[in-house]
Each structure stands twice: as structure tokens, then as C-alpha cells.
Design an enzyme around this catalytic site. Structure first.
Site, PDB file in Angstrom:
ATOM      1  CB  CYS A  43      -0.935  -0.007   1.208  1.00 37.21           C
ATOM      2  SG  CYS A  43      -1.804   1.547   1.411  1.00 37.21           S
ATOM      3  CB  CYS A  48      -3.134   2.576  -1.717  1.00 35.17           C
ATOM      4  SG  CYS A  48      -3.440   0.869  -1.312  1.00 35.17           S
ATOM      5  CE  LYS A  51      -4.581   4.435  -6.370  1.00 33.91           C
ATOM      6  NZ  LYS A  51      -5.124   3.126  -6.142  1.00 33.91           N
ATOM      7  CE1 TYR A 180     -10.848  -1.363  -6.246  1.00 34.75           C
ATOM      8  CE2 TYR A 180     -11.021  -3.677  -6.837  1.00 34.75           C
ATOM      9  CZ  TYR A 180     -11.438  -2.598  -6.075  1.00 34.75           C
ATOM     10  OH  TYR A 180     -12.427  -2.767  -5.147  1.00 34.75           O
ATOM     11  CD  GLU A 184      -6.939   2.456  -8.924  1.00 33.46           C
ATOM     12  OE1 GLU A 184      -7.841   2.619  -8.104  1.00 33.46           O
ATOM     13  OE2 GLU A 184      -5.796   2.058  -8.594  1.00 33.46           O
ATOM     14  CG  HIS A 438     -28.137  23.835  -3.577  1.00 39.36           C
ATOM     15  ND1 HIS A 438     -28.311  23.001  -4.669  1.00 39.36           N
ATOM     16  CD2 HIS A 438     -28.267  25.100  -4.032  1.00 39.36           C
ATOM     17  CE1 HIS A 438     -28.546  23.750  -5.727  1.00 39.36           C
ATOM     18  NE2 HIS A 438     -28.526  25.020  -5.386  1.00 39.36           N
ATOM     19  CD  GLU A 443     -27.933  19.783  -4.524  1.00 41.06           C
ATOM     20  OE1 GLU A 443     -28.973  20.197  -4.020  1.00 41.06           O
ATOM     21  OE2 GLU A 443     -27.062  20.532  -5.030  1.00 41.06           O
TER      22      GLU A 443
HETATM   23  P1  NDP Z   1      -8.254  -7.449 -10.163  1.00 42.12           P
HETATM   24  O1  NDP Z   1      -8.651  -8.731  -9.572  1.00 42.12           O
HETATM   25  O2  NDP Z   1      -8.980  -6.204  -9.806  1.00 42.12           O
HETATM   26  O3  NDP Z   1      -8.272  -7.559 -11.743  1.00 42.12           O
HETATM   27  C1  NDP Z   1      -7.567  -8.552 -12.424  1.00 42.12           C
HETATM   28  C2  NDP Z   1      -7.933  -8.430 -13.881  1.00 42.12           C
HETATM   29  O4  NDP Z   1      -7.157  -9.321 -14.639  1.00 42.12           O
HETATM   30  C3  NDP Z   1      -9.391  -8.762 -14.137  1.00 42.12           C
HETATM   31  O5  NDP Z   1      -9.879  -7.883 -15.106  1.00 42.12           O
HETATM   32  C4  NDP Z   1      -9.311 -10.190 -14.657  1.00 42.12           C
HETATM   33  O6  NDP Z   1     -10.357 -10.511 -15.539  1.00 42.12           O
HETATM   34  C5  NDP Z   1      -8.003 -10.156 -15.430  1.00 42.12           C
HETATM   35  N1  NDP Z   1      -7.361 -11.437 -15.539  1.00 42.12           N
HETATM   36  C6  NDP Z   1      -7.038 -12.298 -14.548  1.00 42.12           C
HETATM   37  N2  NDP Z   1      -6.407 -13.382 -15.057  1.00 42.12           N
HETATM   38  C7  NDP Z   1      -6.326 -13.188 -16.379  1.00 42.12           C
HETATM   39  C8  NDP Z   1      -5.798 -13.960 -17.459  1.00 42.12           C
HETATM   40  N3  NDP Z   1      -5.229 -15.146 -17.235  1.00 42.12           N
HETATM   41  N4  NDP Z   1      -5.900 -13.464 -18.715  1.00 42.12           N
HETATM   42  C9  NDP Z   1      -6.477 -12.286 -18.943  1.00 42.12           C
HETATM   43  N5  NDP Z   1      -7.001 -11.511 -17.957  1.00 42.12           N
HETATM   44  C10 NDP Z   1      -6.928 -11.963 -16.703  1.00 42.12           C
HETATM   45  O7  NDP Z   1      -6.694  -7.337  -9.855  1.00 42.12           O
HETATM   46  P2  NDP Z   1      -5.661  -6.159  -9.965  1.00 42.12           P
HETATM   47  O8  NDP Z   1      -4.388  -6.797 -10.347  1.00 42.12           O
HETATM   48  O9  NDP Z   1      -6.176  -5.042 -10.796  1.00 42.12           O
HETATM   49  O10 NDP Z   1      -5.584  -5.656  -8.471  1.00 42.12           O
HETATM   50  C11 NDP Z   1      -5.310  -6.576  -7.415  1.00 42.12           C
HETATM   51  C12 NDP Z   1      -6.096  -6.230  -6.182  1.00 42.12           C
HETATM   52  O11 NDP Z   1      -5.544  -5.081  -5.581  1.00 42.12           O
HETATM   53  C13 NDP Z   1      -7.555  -5.872  -6.461  1.00 42.12           C
HETATM   54  O12 NDP Z   1      -8.393  -6.992  -6.408  1.00 42.12           O
HETATM   55  C14 NDP Z   1      -7.883  -4.878  -5.387  1.00 42.12           C
HETATM   56  O13 NDP Z   1      -8.488  -5.575  -4.334  1.00 42.12           O
HETATM   57  C15 NDP Z   1      -6.551  -4.296  -5.003  1.00 42.12           C
HETATM   58  N6  NDP Z   1      -6.459  -2.919  -5.481  1.00 42.12           N
HETATM   59  C16 NDP Z   1      -7.296  -1.988  -4.964  1.00 42.12           C
HETATM   60  C17 NDP Z   1      -7.257  -0.686  -5.398  1.00 42.12           C
HETATM   61  C18 NDP Z   1      -8.193   0.306  -4.820  1.00 42.12           C
HETATM   62  O14 NDP Z   1      -8.742   0.046  -3.762  1.00 42.12           O
HETATM   63  N7  NDP Z   1      -8.450   1.413  -5.483  1.00 42.12           N
HETATM   64  C19 NDP Z   1      -6.316  -0.257  -6.421  1.00 42.12           C
HETATM   65  C20 NDP Z   1      -5.496  -1.319  -6.924  1.00 42.12           C
HETATM   66  C21 NDP Z   1      -5.584  -2.589  -6.475  1.00 42.12           C
HETATM   67  P3  NDP Z   1     -11.832 -10.941 -15.021  1.00 42.12           P
HETATM   68  O15 NDP Z   1     -12.456  -9.712 -14.475  1.00 42.12           O
HETATM   69  O16 NDP Z   1     -12.475 -11.426 -16.280  1.00 42.12           O
HETATM   70  O17 NDP Z   1     -11.618 -12.011 -14.010  1.00 42.12           O
END
Ligand code: NDP
Length: 461
Positions: A43, A48, A51, A180, A184, A438, A443
């Protein structure tokens, strides 16, 4: 009673580990904590916090453009990536210092080394080879980006880890994933002037979010100039004279400077001595825990991303506080993973808490959906074509608000505040009885008096 070197030894100095160690030490327990990289964990060091600093940096290009509508003439602007990295690194070092100071003030013993389990009560500190014993052990080693090693050419790709330290800002980037991190970073790089393409295997980005917001964000990103390829995946990456040559399943060929993989994160459980200690992991490599974060070994607990429950910093911290209640305050407390507010720091932002319309429709026979879509006030003079979406999902049977979904400026801030009434079980009538502030965008949340539509037995009526 056998005697141990420590009451508690924590492996991993991220959000969950540091919180557990610091609070236990402040209760007078003898605590040791080991971290192999930098205190603060994903983080603070490469997640986080940096980022969000990048998000702020990337928003200035639009701010400069918008200023003209308010009478400003902004001189020629330019962006210096190295200066941003330098400033970000300074801030991260400051925060890391605060994490260490917190542990130090609480009188925890800080070890800068990788640590591995030898058995259920013994930890080896790799830097010195020393072993220490502890009555209770917490594993909070977090996760790491899935490097997708089956992809030919994966070694030429970066993950979010490297994105925070690129020597140069690329001219073009292809980001794989629709979660995510992918979303982002696509907005960050685009805002910094990088030609950005997102490639995602599914029908629509952000698969776990409300459909309306997913579609709204997709449209907004494309309108800005971010290219989004859905139903597609990278099949190979090759290094050429002109950059990285990428082929996709749908037979697209792209040449870009940088390819970033954001395909989920993997728990850090390899070579931790889990087997030696008897700690069970699941098929994904995550440590298996019970409702109190206890592993298959009674004196060993695991917190945060290494357990792959919900990969969010505040969740890891909450799990750590529940661990303290359970183990040191004689008050067994289960972490509560229901109704977690969350934000995607895309541009526009997403803020959400509770059930999506799609999930709520599967769970309840009748829903009222309140939905507003409008142009935010700032966009009137700036001339930017952008829209805000706000949605409340209400269970018709008891009028409880069971989901709130926002796309637009400050959606993350709103999600935090909406998390309170929704967690408290407030009804739509409570929202209606609340005075509006407002003029604000939020709102709308207390002035949507009649449902935009209803969902009955899964069908929109
Ligand atoms: P996510 O789980 O959010 O997203 C992973 C993405 O990769 C999904 O779109 C998934 O597709 C795709 N994917 C997974 N495996 C494959 C594959 N073999 N081939 C193609 N596509 C694939 O993970 P992130 O890596 O983005 O982030 C990790 C975690 O970190 C998040 O789950 C979140 O909890 C945390 N995080 C939180 C943030 C915040 O609070 N703002 C910011 C950044 C990270 P599909 O959807 O189809 O499964």
C-alpha cells in the site's frame, strides 16, 4: 509453560503486519517483526499511496484545459516524469519512516530481513541465520503481481511494481487486465500524455462493479482517447527495433514502448516454511484461515492479502485489529467482510458500497432503483463533456438501501460516507429525510424521490 523469545512474531511489515505488531507491543507484549523489503508494504511503497499521487499528477492536463472556460489563460505547460518520481519517492520514504517510528515507539523489535518458519513456534531470520521463538506468529506477507509466465514474452512486460520506477515515461503503453490496477493506470498514463491502450478478456471492464458504472466509465475513457479492446488477450510479446511487438487472440498487431500486466495478484507464500510448520494453503497458494484469521496451526494467524480474502488495505488493518481483540483482549472477534466501501481511482472515479443492481436482483424479489445521470456543474463552464452517475439500490420489502454506486468526481470520498448509513441499515426514507447540501453533486443522493425503475423477479419493470 515453555518460554519463548517473543509473545508475538510478525512476518511481513505491510498494513496488516505493522498494525498487529504495533498494537500488540503497545499492550505490553514482547513483539518482533521482520520485513524483507520496506516497511509500509504494498500500500505505502508500491500501491495505493504512490498510485494516488500519480493520479493527482495525471489530472493536471485536464485542469489546465478546463481553466480556459473559467477565464484563465494558462501558459505553456510541460511535464517532467523524473521530478514526479523524485517527489513521490521522498514522500514514500517519509511514510516508511513513520511506520518504523510507530513500531519503535511501541517498543517492537524491528528486523530488516526475510523471515521463514522453521516450525510452529520458530522463525529463521535469513540475514543472520538466527532463529527466534514466539508463542504466537502472524503471517502478513501480502501478495505480488501475477507475472503471467505462460505468456510468450512476459519477461519484456512490466507490472505495477515497475510502473512506479520507470526510468522514462513511455510514449505508448498497452495495459492488460480490466481490474482496479489496469483501469487506474490506464487513466494515469493517458493523463500524463502517454498513448494508452487497455486490453481485457471480458465483455466489459471492472467485472465486479455495477454494470451502469462499468459502461459509463468505459465510454468516458474512450472519449478521452484511451483505446479499450474487450474480448481479447495478449498472446505474445516480442522485442523489436521499434519497441514491443504484441499479438492478440483476435489477431491484432500492436507496437508499443511498454506492456504492463495487471492480471491480479498472487499471495506471497512461496518458501516461507509453511509446510514445515504445518500451515495449509489453498489451490491459489493463499493461506487458509478460519473466521478469526487462525491458520491450520492454532498459534499461527494470517492477515491481509496473503489470505486472499479481500485484497484491500483497510481490510488487512481491520483483520489485524480483530486479531488483537481475539488473542490479546479475550474478546473473540471475527473480521466483518460485509459491505466494504471501495473506490477505483479512475478518471472519472468510481465509488461503491453494497450490492450491484445485478447481484441485488438475484437476491431480492423486488428492488427500487434510483438513478441520476447529469453533467456536473464544473463541466458547464469548462465545456468538458462528462457525466456523473449516481445509483441507489433499495430492497422494496423493507426499503433498506442495499447498494450505492457513483461515477464521477470525488466518488471515492462519497463511498466512504455512504458506507456509514448503509452499514447502519438506513432506509431510503432516512435518505429522503436528510437535508441536501447545495450546490453539490452528492445532494442527488437525498433528492431522488421516486424510483427510476423497479426490478421484479430479476426483470426490469
Ligand atoms: P483485479 O482482480 O482487480 O483484476 C484482475 C484483472 O485481470 C481482471 O480484469 C481479470 O479478468 C483479469 N485477468 C485475470 N487473469 C487473467 C488472465 N489469465 N488473462 C487475462 N485476464 C486476466 O486485480 P488487480 O491486479 O487489478 O488488483 C489486485 C487487487 O488489488 C484488487 O483486487 C484490489 O483488491 C486491489 N487494489 C485496490 C485498489 C483500490 O482500492 N483502489 C487499487 C489497486 C488494487 P476478469 O475480471 O475477467 O476475471
Amino acid at each position: 509453560m515453555p518460554s519463548f523469545d517473543f509473545d508475538l512474531f510478525v512476518i511481513g511489515g505491510g498494513s496488516g503486519g505493522v498494525r498487529g505488531a504495533r498494537v500488540a507491543a503497545s499492550l505490553g507484549k514482547k513483539v518482533g517483526i521482520a520485513e524483507e523489503y520496506r516497511y509500509g508494504g504494498t500500500c505505502v511503497i508500491r500501491g495505493c499511496v504512490p498510485k494516488k499521487l500519480f493520479v493527482y499528477a495525471s489530472q493536471y492536463s485536464e485542469h489546465f484545459e478546463d481553466a480556459a472556460g473559467f477565464g484563465w489563460t494558462v501558459g505553456e505547460s510541460s511535464f517532467d516524469w523524473k521530478k514526479l518520481i523524485e517527489a513521490k519517492d521522498k514522500e514514500i520514504a517519509r511514510l516508511e519512516g513513520l511506520y518504523r517510528k510507530g513500531l519503535d515507539n511501541a517498543k517492537a523489535d524491528i528486523f530488516d530481513t526475510r523471515a521463514e518458519l522453521v516450525d510452529a513456534h520458530t522463525v529463521r531470520l535469513l540475514k543472520t541465520g538466527q532463529t527466534v521463538t514466539a508463542e504466537t506468529i502472524v503471517i502478513a506477507t501480502g501478495g505480488r503481481p501475477n507475472l503471467h509466465t505462460a505468456l510468450p514474452g512476459h519477461e519484456f512486460c512490466i507490472s505495477s511494481n515497475e510502473a512506479f520506477h520507470l526510468a522514462e515515461l513511455p510514449k505508448s503503453i498497452l495495459i492488460a487486465g480490466g481490474g482496479y490496477i489496469a483501469v487506474e493506470f490506464a487513466n494515469i498514463f493517458h493523463g500524463l500524455g502517454v498513448e494508452t491502450t487497455l486490453i481485457y478478456r471480458g465483455a466489459e471492464i471492472l467485472s465486479r462493479f455495477d454494470q451502469d458504472l462499468r459502461k459509463g466509465l468505459h465510454e468516458a475513457m474512450e472519449e478521452k482517447g484511451i483505446r479499450i479492446l474487450c474480448h481479447d488477450i495478449i498472446t505474445s510479446v516480442e522485442k523489436t527495433e521499434n519497441g514491443l511487438s504484441v499479438r492478440t487472440k483476435n489477431d491484432k498487431a500492436l507496437t508499443v514502448d511498454t506492456v504492463m500486466l495487471a492480471l491480479g495478484r498472487t499471495p506471497n507464500t512461496a518458501n516461507l516454511g509453511l509446510e514445515a510448520a504445518g500451515v495449509a494453503i489453498n489451490e491459489q497458494g493463499a493461506i487458509v484461515v478460519d473466521a478469526y484469521s487462525r491458520t491450520s496451526v492454532p498459534n499461527i494467524y494470517a492477515l491481509g492479502d496473503v489470505t486472499d480474502r479481500v485484497q484491500l488495505t483497510p481490510v488487512a488493518i481491520h483483520e489485524a485489529m480483530c486479531f488483537i481483540e481475539t488473542v490479546y483482549k479475550n474478546n473473540p472477534t471475527r473480521p466483518d467482510h460485509e459491505l466494504i466501501p471501495t473506490a477505483v481511482f479512475s478518471q472519472p472515479e468510481i465509488g461503491t458500497v453494497g450490492l450491484t443492481e445485478e447481484d441485488a436482483a438475484k437476491r431480492y424479489p423486488e428492488l427500487e432503483v434510483y438513478r441520476a445521470q447529469f453533467r456536473p456543474m464544473k463541466a458547464t463552464l469548462s465545456g468538458r463533456s462528462e457525466k456523473m452517475i449516481m445509483k441507489l439500490i433499495v430492497n422494496a420489502a423493507d426499503r433498506k438501501v442495499i447498494g450505492a454506486h457513483i461515477l464521477g468526481h470525488d466518488a471515492g470520498e462519497m463511498a466512504q460516507l455512504l458506507g456509514i448509513p448503509i452499514k447502519a441499515g438506513c432506509t431510503k426514507d432516512d435518505f429522503d429525510h436528510t437535508m441536501a447540501v447545495h450546490p453539490t453533486a452528492s445532494e442527488e443522493l437525498v433528492t431522488m424521490y421516486s424510483p427510476s425503475y423497479r426490478i421484479r423477479n430479476g426483470e426490469r419493470v
